[in-house]
Design a protein around this motif. Sequence first.
Motif, PDB file in Angstrom:
ATOM      1  N   GLY A  37      38.881  31.491   5.748  1.00 18.82           N
ATOM      2  CA  GLY A  37      38.117  30.453   5.217  1.00 18.82           C
ATOM      3  C   GLY A  37      38.570  30.114   3.649  1.00 18.82           C
ATOM      4  O   GLY A  37      39.076  30.878   2.894  1.00 18.82           O
ATOM      5  N   ILE A  38      38.557  28.863   3.477  1.00 17.92           N
ATOM      6  CA  ILE A  38      38.907  28.180   2.042  1.00 17.92           C
ATOM      7  C   ILE A  38      37.635  27.744   1.312  1.00 17.92           C
ATOM      8  O   ILE A  38      36.832  26.844   2.036  1.00 17.92           O
ATOM      9  N   PHE A  39      37.587  28.335   0.151  1.00 16.16           N
ATOM     10  CA  PHE A  39      36.153  28.406  -0.686  1.00 16.16           C
ATOM     11  C   PHE A  39      36.407  27.088  -1.724  1.00 16.16           C
ATOM     12  O   PHE A  39      35.566  26.837  -2.133  1.00 16.16           O
ATOM     13  N   ASP A  40      37.641  26.700  -1.982  1.00 15.42           N
ATOM     14  CA  ASP A  40      37.697  25.800  -2.907  1.00 15.42           C
ATOM     15  C   ASP A  40      39.028  25.070  -2.650  1.00 15.42           C
ATOM     16  O   ASP A  40      40.102  25.458  -2.405  1.00 15.42           O
ATOM     17  N   LEU A  45      49.967  17.766  -5.298  1.00 13.61           N
ATOM     18  CA  LEU A  45      49.667  19.033  -4.870  1.00 13.61           C
ATOM     19  C   LEU A  45      48.167  19.391  -4.792  1.00 13.61           C
ATOM     20  O   LEU A  45      47.307  18.741  -5.262  1.00 13.61           O
ATOM     21  N   LEU A  46      47.949  20.396  -3.607  1.00 12.74           N
ATOM     22  CA  LEU A  46      46.590  20.834  -3.278  1.00 12.74           C
ATOM     23  C   LEU A  46      46.623  22.362  -3.617  1.00 12.74           C
ATOM     24  O   LEU A  46      47.614  23.138  -3.200  1.00 12.74           O
ATOM     25  N   ALA A  47      45.712  22.810  -4.311  1.00 12.93           N
ATOM     26  CA  ALA A  47      45.428  24.330  -4.722  1.00 12.93           C
ATOM     27  C   ALA A  47      44.223  24.688  -3.778  1.00 12.93           C
ATOM     28  O   ALA A  47      43.085  23.936  -3.592  1.00 12.93           O
ATOM     29  N   THR A  48      44.373  25.450  -2.859  1.00 10.07           N
ATOM     30  CA  THR A  48      43.361  26.134  -2.051  1.00 10.07           C
ATOM     31  C   THR A  48      43.192  27.828  -2.443  1.00 10.07           C
ATOM     32  O   THR A  48      44.105  28.328  -2.195  1.00 10.07           O
ATOM     33  N   CYS A  49      41.650  27.879  -2.454  1.00 14.60           N
ATOM     34  CA  CYS A  49      41.201  29.257  -2.589  1.00 14.60           C
ATOM     35  C   CYS A  49      40.764  29.876  -1.385  1.00 14.60           C
ATOM     36  O   CYS A  49      39.972  29.273  -0.714  1.00 14.60           O
ATOM     37  N   SER A  50      41.238  31.241  -0.922  1.00 12.56           N
ATOM     38  CA  SER A  50      40.680  31.626   0.291  1.00 12.56           C
ATOM     39  C   SER A  50      40.297  33.081   0.353  1.00 12.56           C
ATOM     40  O   SER A  50      40.448  33.761  -0.856  1.00 12.56           O
ATOM     41  N   GLY A  51      39.769  33.450   1.385  1.00  6.81           N
ATOM     42  CA  GLY A  51      39.099  34.683   1.629  1.00  6.81           C
ATOM     43  C   GLY A  51      40.241  35.730   1.721  1.00  6.81           C
ATOM     44  O   GLY A  51      40.017  36.866   1.911  1.00  6.81           O
ATOM     45  N   ASP A  52      41.411  35.282   2.092  1.00  8.55           N
ATOM     46  CA  ASP A  52      42.626  36.248   2.262  1.00  8.55           C
ATOM     47  C   ASP A  52      43.349  36.825   0.771  1.00  8.55           C
ATOM     48  O   ASP A  52      44.528  37.269   0.736  1.00  8.55           O
ATOM     49  N   ARG A  53      42.404  36.635  -0.290  1.00  5.31           N
ATOM     50  CA  ARG A  53      42.614  36.871  -1.570  1.00  5.31           C
ATOM     51  C   ARG A  53      43.718  36.076  -2.166  1.00  5.31           C
ATOM     52  O   ARG A  53      44.624  36.668  -3.221  1.00  5.31           O
ATOM     53  N   SER A  54      44.444  35.009  -1.850  1.00  2.00           N
ATOM     54  CA  SER A  54      45.378  34.290  -2.233  1.00  2.00           C
ATOM     55  C   SER A  54      44.963  32.890  -2.667  1.00  2.00           C
ATOM     56  O   SER A  54      44.082  32.299  -2.099  1.00  2.00           O
ATOM     57  N   THR A  55      45.723  32.133  -3.379  1.00  5.04           N
ATOM     58  CA  THR A  55      45.640  30.754  -3.561  1.00  5.04           C
ATOM     59  C   THR A  55      46.884  30.159  -3.226  1.00  5.04           C
ATOM     60  O   THR A  55      48.030  30.626  -3.744  1.00  5.04           O
ATOM     61  N   ARG A  56      46.914  29.093  -2.682  1.00  3.53           N
ATOM     62  CA  ARG A  56      48.050  28.557  -2.148  1.00  3.53           C
ATOM     63  C   ARG A  56      48.351  27.177  -2.629  1.00  3.53           C
ATOM     64  O   ARG A  56      47.276  26.337  -2.689  1.00  3.53           O
ATOM     65  N   ILE A  57      49.642  26.709  -3.199  1.00  2.00           N
ATOM     66  CA  ILE A  57      49.657  25.298  -3.431  1.00  2.00           C
ATOM     67  C   ILE A  57      50.532  24.744  -2.370  1.00  2.00           C
ATOM     68  O   ILE A  57      51.729  25.177  -1.988  1.00  2.00           O
ATOM     69  N   SER A  58      50.009  23.428  -1.889  1.00  2.00           N
ATOM     70  CA  SER A  58      50.817  22.811  -0.712  1.00  2.00           C
ATOM     71  C   SER A  58      50.921  21.433  -1.232  1.00  2.00           C
ATOM     72  O   SER A  58      50.530  20.716  -2.263  1.00  2.00           O
ATOM     73  N   CYS A  59      52.354  21.121  -0.405  1.00  2.00           N
ATOM     74  CA  CYS A  59      52.403  19.583  -0.795  1.00  2.00           C
ATOM     75  C   CYS A  59      51.740  18.547   0.060  1.00  2.00           C
ATOM     76  O   CYS A  59      51.420  18.933   1.173  1.00  2.00           O
ATOM     77  N   ALA A  60      51.027  17.528  -0.860  1.00  2.00           N
ATOM     78  CA  ALA A  60      50.302  16.646  -0.028  1.00  2.00           C
ATOM     79  C   ALA A  60      50.938  15.883   0.835  1.00  2.00           C
ATOM     80  O   ALA A  60      50.227  15.378   1.961  1.00  2.00           O
ATOM     81  N   GLU A  61      52.060  15.464   0.797  1.00  2.00           N
ATOM     82  CA  GLU A  61      52.828  14.610   1.565  1.00  2.00           C
ATOM     83  C   GLU A  61      53.367  15.163   2.667  1.00  2.00           C
ATOM     84  O   GLU A  61      53.138  14.781   4.088  1.00  2.00           O
TER      85      GLU A  61
END
Length: 529
Positions: free
Chosen positions: A202-205, A214-230
């Motif tokens: 699950g992504i909580f933010d 860029l998109l920053a996503t905070c997850s229940g897997d204890r990590s934050t990942r940065i993804s390219c929006a395009e």
Amino acid sequence: MLPSPNSSPAHRVPLETRTNVTRTPQHQQKLFFNLLTPPTDKKLGKRPYPGRDQPLQKHIKLSHAGEDVRGVDDGFETDSDIDMEERVMMPVRRRHTSFRMHTGLISRPAGSFKPLEPSTLSILRSFVSSHKSDVFKCQSTSDNTHLTPPYACSYTRGAKLGGTPLLAVATEQGSVHILNTSRRKDWDTEPQRQTIQPHNNGIFDVKWNHDDTLLATCSGDRSTRISCAETGAITYVLRGHASTVKCAAWDPNHHDLLATGGRDGAVCLWDLRVGEVSGEEGIMVSQPVIIIPEAHEDMVKPKRPKKHIPVPRSVTGILYPESEPYGIVTSGSFDGILRYWDLRTSSSPRKSRSTKPKTPTALMTSPVDPTTLYGSRRPRGITSLTTGSGPTAGLVFAVGADARIHTYSLPSLTALPLTYSHENMQSNSFYVGLSVSPCGRWLASGGSGSVGSNFLFDVGGVARPGAVAQEGIELRGQIGEVGAVDWADDMLATCADDGTVRVWRPDIETYRKCQEDPKESKWEWSWSA
């Protein structure tokens, strides 16, 4: 043209010396006017009341609108004493009134304060949502279910400034849908959406960076990942929390910096320029450059038995205030106390060989917990934070588990006496979100429970002396808890447990039709309860 020799002596004009003298053209000569003085027969003092046979003496005043306003003279020249040419050149006497913009208010002399803007509740009440063109469904990636609940949503910065309203919606299954929520006809198909899968939990933010790339996503897997929006490709993986990552915020002054808060009670500061490339895909794996552990624990820890392990107090909200560029403000799940952390101290001032960064200090802490001031027997936590803008600049809004929205002033983080609530509002879930409109005048909050309601408030006068909290507007159109909410220019998006995202827009004509014929309109529209 020089006069002729036969001209009369009275009209002769002597020739000027023209050697080394440049004559200034007449239209460029500087004119000097002396202030006019009253006639000698008028004395200082109170002007006697005119008799029957004596006409009222009047003078011309220029109003602010440019119109001539005639009134009784108060000791100055009459119309007959001043010719028209002199009257034009006279300085205009105006009553001095100072105007100054400050947090949406104009300062006036004492005793003349008036509300500048009327209530906008009528506009908030006109928000409607179409059952066809304003509803977006979050499809599930599992074969067992059709829809999945959205946990977080965020509009791009361009959408808040009037650009294309692109909305990123994060779901329980770790996917992110990028939706185009532009207004369309009921029979038009939904614009093609982009879906990326940065997590398998699950992504909580979810937060866009400041140039919407860029998109920053905070997850229940204890990590934050940065993804390219395009492209949807994962470019950074941030690991440092010991539990679920709850919230994130980008530094508005630095493109590569961001902060996150988690259920482990820690706040992590990240620099995307620091890390190691892992694997053939070229993903940068980073560790936090600064960690603030136990950010919302008591400053003085009470003595506990050795076997007792306290539950960490989660960090539920984090933001970079624009008025304080060198720090962050955080909230916790235990009480309504906010803390401001100074990030300028990155190393120990003492001379030491250790290069370990020093933990930032809490410069400001809320002096009083506002969740304990309204009959609550114990403190209640904060579920979401947001900062104001425009007329609410310098303020922080926080929705608490006590079903109230509290207001804090920066930088002292003192809670203002004015709170916002609704008789049907519930916020005892840490999924309930909060968002301020781009104009800074409106505030939207989700709501827990099964009714599927979200709430709108006019907060434009919250900092005004003697302000009174106005009633909120309840919008119903979904099923289950309404968690994440976010504003774009002239629209609001709400996420609910039924797996849908609704977009609400102000439409007075449609709202009136719904009021006139609610039985027929309920098949096509949702509007304020």
